[in-house]
Design a protein around this motif. Structure first.
Motif, PDB file in Angstrom:
ATOM      1  N   GLY A   1       0.792  -1.231   0.000  1.00  0.00           N
ATOM      2  CA  GLY A   1       0.000   0.000   0.000  1.00  0.00           C
ATOM      3  C   GLY A   1       0.820   1.274   0.000  1.00  0.00           C
ATOM      4  N   LYS A   2       2.147   1.169  -0.071  1.00  0.00           N
ATOM      5  CA  LYS A   2       2.979   2.368   0.016  1.00  0.00           C
ATOM      6  C   LYS A   2       2.644   3.404  -1.063  1.00  0.00           C
ATOM      7  N   PRO A   3       2.342   3.023  -2.303  1.00  0.00           N
ATOM      8  CA  PRO A   3       1.998   4.047  -3.308  1.00  0.00           C
ATOM      9  C   PRO A   3       0.809   4.932  -2.921  1.00  0.00           C
ATOM     10  N   ARG A   4      -0.070   4.442  -2.038  1.00  0.00           N
ATOM     11  CA  ARG A   4      -1.185   5.286  -1.607  1.00  0.00           C
ATOM     12  C   ARG A   4      -0.689   6.535  -0.884  1.00  0.00           C
ATOM     13  N   VAL A   5       0.439   6.401  -0.177  1.00  0.00           N
ATOM     14  CA  VAL A   5       0.983   7.543   0.552  1.00  0.00           C
ATOM     15  C   VAL A   5       1.364   8.652  -0.429  1.00  0.00           C
ATOM     16  N   TYR A   6       1.972   8.267  -1.540  1.00  0.00           N
ATOM     17  CA  TYR A   6       2.387   9.256  -2.534  1.00  0.00           C
ATOM     18  C   TYR A   6       1.163   9.861  -3.226  1.00  0.00           C
ATOM     19  N   GLU A   7       0.150   9.037  -3.444  1.00  0.00           N
ATOM     20  CA  GLU A   7      -1.096   9.556  -4.012  1.00  0.00           C
ATOM     21  C   GLU A   7      -1.744  10.568  -3.059  1.00  0.00           C
ATOM     22  N   ASP A   8      -1.680  10.280  -1.767  1.00  0.00           N
ATOM     23  CA  ASP A   8      -2.232  11.217  -0.779  1.00  0.00           C
ATOM     24  C   ASP A   8      -1.493  12.552  -0.819  1.00  0.00           C
ATOM     25  N   LEU A   9      -0.165  12.509  -0.990  1.00  0.00           N
ATOM     26  CA  LEU A   9       0.596  13.752  -1.052  1.00  0.00           C
ATOM     27  C   LEU A   9       0.260  14.542  -2.313  1.00  0.00           C
ATOM     28  N   HIS A  10       0.216  13.867  -3.459  1.00  0.00           N
ATOM     29  CA  HIS A  10      -0.131  14.560  -4.703  1.00  0.00           C
ATOM     30  C   HIS A  10      -1.526  15.190  -4.596  1.00  0.00           C
ATOM     31  N   ALA A  11      -2.456  14.463  -3.986  1.00  0.00           N
ATOM     32  CA  ALA A  11      -3.813  14.987  -3.837  1.00  0.00           C
ATOM     33  C   ALA A  11      -3.831  16.200  -2.912  1.00  0.00           C
ATOM     34  N   ALA A  12      -2.983  16.192  -1.880  1.00  0.00           N
ATOM     35  CA  ALA A  12      -2.882  17.362  -0.995  1.00  0.00           C
ATOM     36  C   ALA A  12      -2.390  18.574  -1.775  1.00  0.00           C
ATOM     37  N   ALA A  13      -1.373  18.368  -2.614  1.00  0.00           N
ATOM     38  CA  ALA A  13      -0.847  19.462  -3.431  1.00  0.00           C
ATOM     39  C   ALA A  13      -1.920  19.994  -4.375  1.00  0.00           C
ATOM     40  N   GLU A  14      -2.639  19.088  -5.007  1.00  0.00           N
ATOM     41  CA  GLU A  14      -3.680  19.505  -5.956  1.00  0.00           C
ATOM     42  C   GLU A  14      -4.803  20.249  -5.236  1.00  0.00           C
ATOM     43  N   HIS A  15      -5.109  19.851  -4.008  1.00  0.00           N
ATOM     44  CA  HIS A  15      -6.136  20.550  -3.229  1.00  0.00           C
ATOM     45  C   HIS A  15      -5.677  21.974  -2.898  1.00  0.00           C
ATOM     46  N   LEU A  16      -4.429  22.126  -2.488  1.00  0.00           N
ATOM     47  CA  LEU A  16      -3.918  23.455  -2.169  1.00  0.00           C
ATOM     48  C   LEU A  16      -3.940  24.369  -3.389  1.00  0.00           C
ATOM     49  N   ILE A  17      -3.674  23.802  -4.551  1.00  0.00           N
ATOM     50  CA  ILE A  17      -3.704  24.593  -5.781  1.00  0.00           C
ATOM     51  C   ILE A  17      -5.144  24.918  -6.178  1.00  0.00           C
ATOM     52  N   ALA A  18      -6.018  23.900  -6.106  1.00  0.00           N
ATOM     53  CA  ALA A  18      -7.414  24.098  -6.527  1.00  0.00           C
ATOM     54  C   ALA A  18      -8.155  25.091  -5.645  1.00  0.00           C
ATOM     55  N   THR A  19      -7.774  25.178  -4.384  1.00  0.00           N
ATOM     56  CA  THR A  19      -8.460  26.088  -3.460  1.00  0.00           C
ATOM     57  C   THR A  19      -7.793  27.456  -3.387  1.00  0.00           C
ATOM     58  N   GLY A  20      -6.812  27.699  -4.239  1.00  0.00           N
ATOM     59  CA  GLY A  20      -6.217  29.018  -4.336  1.00  0.00           C
ATOM     60  C   GLY A  20      -5.179  29.343  -3.289  1.00  0.00           C
ATOM     61  N   VAL A  21      -4.729  28.338  -2.528  1.00  0.00           N
ATOM     62  CA  VAL A  21      -3.711  28.585  -1.513  1.00  0.00           C
ATOM     63  C   VAL A  21      -2.359  28.849  -2.162  1.00  0.00           C
ATOM     64  N   THR A  22      -2.061  28.107  -3.243  1.00  0.00           N
ATOM     65  CA  THR A  22      -0.763  28.213  -3.889  1.00  0.00           C
ATOM     66  C   THR A  22      -0.899  27.815  -5.348  1.00  0.00           C
ATOM     67  N   THR A  23       0.235  27.758  -6.042  1.00  0.00           N
ATOM     68  CA  THR A  23       0.297  27.272  -7.418  1.00  0.00           C
ATOM     69  C   THR A  23       1.452  26.291  -7.515  1.00  0.00           C
ATOM     70  N   SER A  24       1.514  25.541  -8.589  1.00  0.00           N
ATOM     71  CA  SER A  24       2.626  24.602  -8.733  1.00  0.00           C
ATOM     72  C   SER A  24       3.960  25.333  -8.813  1.00  0.00           C
ATOM     73  N   ALA A  25       3.956  26.589  -9.281  1.00  0.00           N
ATOM     74  CA  ALA A  25       5.191  27.367  -9.388  1.00  0.00           C
ATOM     75  C   ALA A  25       5.657  27.905  -8.043  1.00  0.00           C
ATOM     76  N   THR A  26       4.777  27.867  -7.026  1.00  0.00           N
ATOM     77  CA  THR A  26       5.128  28.402  -5.708  1.00  0.00           C
ATOM     78  C   THR A  26       4.957  27.355  -4.604  1.00  0.00           C
ATOM     79  N   LEU A  27       4.961  26.091  -4.977  1.00  0.00           N
ATOM     80  CA  LEU A  27       4.745  25.004  -4.021  1.00  0.00           C
ATOM     81  C   LEU A  27       6.017  24.188  -3.829  1.00  0.00           C
ATOM     82  N   GLY A  28       6.456  24.108  -2.590  1.00  0.00           N
ATOM     83  CA  GLY A  28       7.568  23.246  -2.232  1.00  0.00           C
ATOM     84  C   GLY A  28       7.095  22.119  -1.338  1.00  0.00           C
ATOM     85  N   ILE A  29       7.821  21.011  -1.342  1.00  0.00           N
ATOM     86  CA  ILE A  29       7.523  19.890  -0.449  1.00  0.00           C
ATOM     87  C   ILE A  29       8.763  19.592   0.371  1.00  0.00           C
ATOM     88  N   SER A  30       8.538  19.075   1.576  1.00  0.00           N
ATOM     89  CA  SER A  30       9.635  18.823   2.495  1.00  0.00           C
ATOM     90  C   SER A  30       9.347  17.557   3.288  1.00  0.00           C
TER      91      SER A  30
END
Length: 689
Positions: free
Chosen positions: A510-539
């Motif tokens: 099930g490890k790939p689900r973790v990466y899917e959860d992260l990508h979905a979090a990024a897409e949510h932040l972009i879709a809700t206007g919090v950030t853009t892919s050009a201004t999004l970092g991950i750590s």
């Protein structure tokens, strides 16, 4: 743009065939830190990092200022003394204090007094049952090897030690302070080559006697990667020993009546063996055996039984599983007309404490807490009482210690972190988003209350080993948010936020689900206007480093910048280095056909492709890291530097010496955090700081 002047790195035609698949490894030579070619490459990488990073002194100054809050730990009572940790604003490490029977507070262990260089860390400590002796463990240079010493608390004299090879060892004192059980690895000369980090055993040590005379109590003939727990009940009668294969979310468990057998040859009785669950025991002063378990209860429950009948068939629910909250801790207060149990829970990673009748388990109330944050370590006096202490922190509150009085039902502040700091105003929202398979995932989003619209954002995650991402005071987060950025913490599968089922949904296959959860979090932040892919970092770090390493290879278009710290990245060879073999219960093993397929599907090092525009990436690793070998980051850095198509997005390596995976001096933490934030600000467009 002019290509980055990356240090040359030889690409070998190195490969091996595993299960019918050719596995290339062009940078295997970087696995050897003693190779002159590796040393030359690392020196050149450090020079490139120093020349390229746009360091922001304001970040370093603000992080240091916010860390002047200091810290304070939960008190522990033994005999007529109490013990606690505290770090004052100017100290590099927390110091262990005791309060004597006359109320005098004094220092017991100050790491800086032991070693003014700041390289020595206090790993753990345990006073004996009478509060006269203290066993403590120290490491040097971040290696986490833990030598055990014994201190006479009254005189301050060291009377025993060192006992080496005690990494992650519990200490379980027998009454009287003459002996204790502990866990120690066998010497390298007694185990196969390359296995000196494994082969632990439980021993009984007589204080003052040579450690080579210690009696081996348990562990012979068992799995080499086993970790062992050992405990002795408060009255000294009952011994418990637990065993888990590596970091597996299950344990075997035994107990012995030391009134009926000798400490050096305890007659162990099986409580649980070969069962896929985690269980621990507490022997109450009322004669009952309390069982804390996730057996048939993934979110946890507390059962009771008679110590003479410890088997599962005799367990009776006292605190049943809650369908929405995870049971995290409990304490018993029995000097009352009606004794109670305090039960700690986390509900979507927010802590709470409930009060229950000890006899029936019925809920009778709640413990007042300071806010919506994280509670840790509910502690009562070992001889019983009506008081309990617990730590509390949230995103804007440095650690405090709270005292609960069951007689009045009131919670009061017992101790604050000693430094006064001005904390910026922030807003914390808990949002819910949907992952690729429809699963709802929670995320904390922290921002300045006066900012709106797309902003530079750091998305942080971990997603492994059942570890929960809970609110807590963080100088790095506050510094980033105060400068105008947003900080988001995703509670990914693989963690413990929703109990053991949530953990298992993100491990092994099930490890790939973790990466899917992260990508979905990024897409949510972009879709809700919090950030853009050009201004999004991950750590992320450690297992979180694997997370962001996989993310940058799977979705390089989604992220502008990555900080990848102490990561696992070569998932085909990870078991051969550091403590890797203890984690195959979490990830799987490349030696097994089916499990190799899981690892091969996402191993970041093996998914780097030439000509791709990857995010700007900073690898931060530590030369004395004995958990996760820095070779993971070295090889991945070389591969990405070779493959990167966008010269505006550098691939850099910060290779720090004389520190390891865990504890470090405050000044070194400040430097690391400032460099990481500076890099992320540079490549997400954060202008302040």
């Amino acid at each position: 743009m002019t290509p980055m002047p990356y240090p040359p790195a030889r690409r070998d035609d190195q490969a091996e065939e595993l299960h019918g698949i050719r596995v290339p490894d062009p940078y295997r030579w970087l696995e050897d830190p003693d190779d002159p070619a590796t040393k030359e490459w690392l020196d050149a990488q450090q020079s490139l990092f120093t020349a390229t990073l746009d360091t922001r002194p304001a970040f370093r100054d603000r992080i240091a200022e916010l860390l002047r809050s200091g810290s304070v730990g939960v008190p522990v009572w033994r005999g007529k003394r109490s013990f606690f940790m505290r770090r004052t604003p100017d100290q590099e490490h927390s110091v262990l204090y005791t309060v004597d029977p006359d109320g005098t507070e004094r220092v017991l262990i100050d790491p800086m007094a032991l070693d003014p260089s700041g390289l020595t860390t206090l790993d753990s400590w345990q006073p004996d049952k009478e509060g006269r002796l203290l066993a403590y463990q120290i490491s040097v240079g971040g290696d986490e090897e833990s030598n055990v010493y014994v201190l006479d608390i009254g005189s301050g004299d060291r009377i025993d030690g060192p006992i080496d090879r005690c990494r992650y060892s519990p200490i379980a004192w027998l009454p009287g302070g003459e002996a204790f059980y502990y866990v120690r690895r066998l010497p390298a000369s007694a185990v196969p080559a390359g296995e000196d980090q494994y082969h632990r055993r439980v021993f009984l040590h007589q204080v003052g006697a040579p450690s080579d005379e210690d009696v081996e109590i348990f562990g012979h003939g068992m799995e080499k990667t086993n970790y062992y727990g050992v405990g002795v009940s408060r009255d000294g009668r009952w011994l418990t020993i637990s065993a888990s294969r590596g970091t597996a979310p299950r344990n075997d468990l035994w107990m012995a009546d030391l009134a009926a057998s000798r400490p050096e040859s305890p007659a162990l009785v099986t409580v649980q063996e070969g069962v896929d669950a985690q269980t621990s025991l507490h022997f109450g002063r009322d004669g009952r055996l309390y069982v804390f378990t996730d057996r048939d209860a993934p979110r946890g429950r507390v059962c009771v039984t008679d110590p003479q009948r410890p088997g599962h068939e005799h367990w009776r629910d006292l605190i049943p599983e809650d369908p929405e909250a995870v049971l995290s801790d409990y304490a018993i207060l029995d000097e009352l007309g009606s004794p109670v149990m305090l039960v700690g829970w986390t509900r979507h990673a927010i802590s709470e404490i409930t009060v229950h009748d000890l006899a029936t388990g019925a809920k009778t109330g709640d413990v007042p807490t300071p806010g919506l944050g994280t509670i840790g370590g509910i502690i009562e006096r070992p001889e019983g009482g009506h008081e309990a202490w617990f730590s509390y922190t949230d995103n804007t509150t440095p650690p405090t210690i709270q005292r609960y009085d069951a007689r009045t039902g009131q919670t009061t502040l017992w101790a604050s972190s000693p430094g006064a700091v001005e904390v910026p105003a922030v807003k914390t929202e808990q949002v819910v988003y949907t992952s690729a398979d429809g699963t709802e995932v929670h995320m904390l989003v922290i921002s300045r209350p006066d900012t709106t619209g797309p902003r530079p954002t750091i998305l942080y995650g971990y997603g492994g080993f059942g570890i929960s991402m809970t609110p807590g005071y963080s100088a790095s987060i506050l510094t980033w948010v105060e400068a105008g950025g947003v900080y988001a913490i995703a509670q990914l599968r693989g963690g413990g936020e929703q109990g053991e089922e949530w953990h298992r949904a993100g491990m092994l296959a099930g490890k790939p689900r973790v990466y899917e959860d992260l990508h979905a979090a990024a897409e949510h932040l972009i879709a809700t206007g919090v950030t853009t892919s050009a201004t999004l970092g991950i750590s992320g770090g450690s297992n979180g480093g694997l997370l962001v390493g996989a993310a940058l290879t799977q979705r390089p278009d989604l992220y502008a910048a990555v900080v990848c710290s102490a990561p696992l990245l070569d998932m085909i060879r990870y078991e051969r280095f550091g403590l890797g073999a203890t984690w195959n219960v979490e990830y799987g093993s490349a030696d097994v056909v089916e499990e190799f397929a899981w690892l091969w599907s996402y191993s970041p090092y093996h998914h780097v492709r030439e000509g791709v525009s990857y995010p700007a990436t900073l690898f931060s690793v530590f030369a004395s890291d004995t958990r996760v070998h820095p070779m993971h980051a070295w090889k991945m850095c070389a591969a990405l530097q070779h493959a990167q198509a966008d010269p505006a997005r550098p691939i850099l390596l910060r290779n720090e010496t004389e520190v390891g995976h865990g504890a470090r001096a405050v000044s070194k933490s400040v430097d690391l955090a400032a460099d990481q934030l500076s890099f992320l600000a540079q490549h997400t467009g954060l202008r302040e700081g």
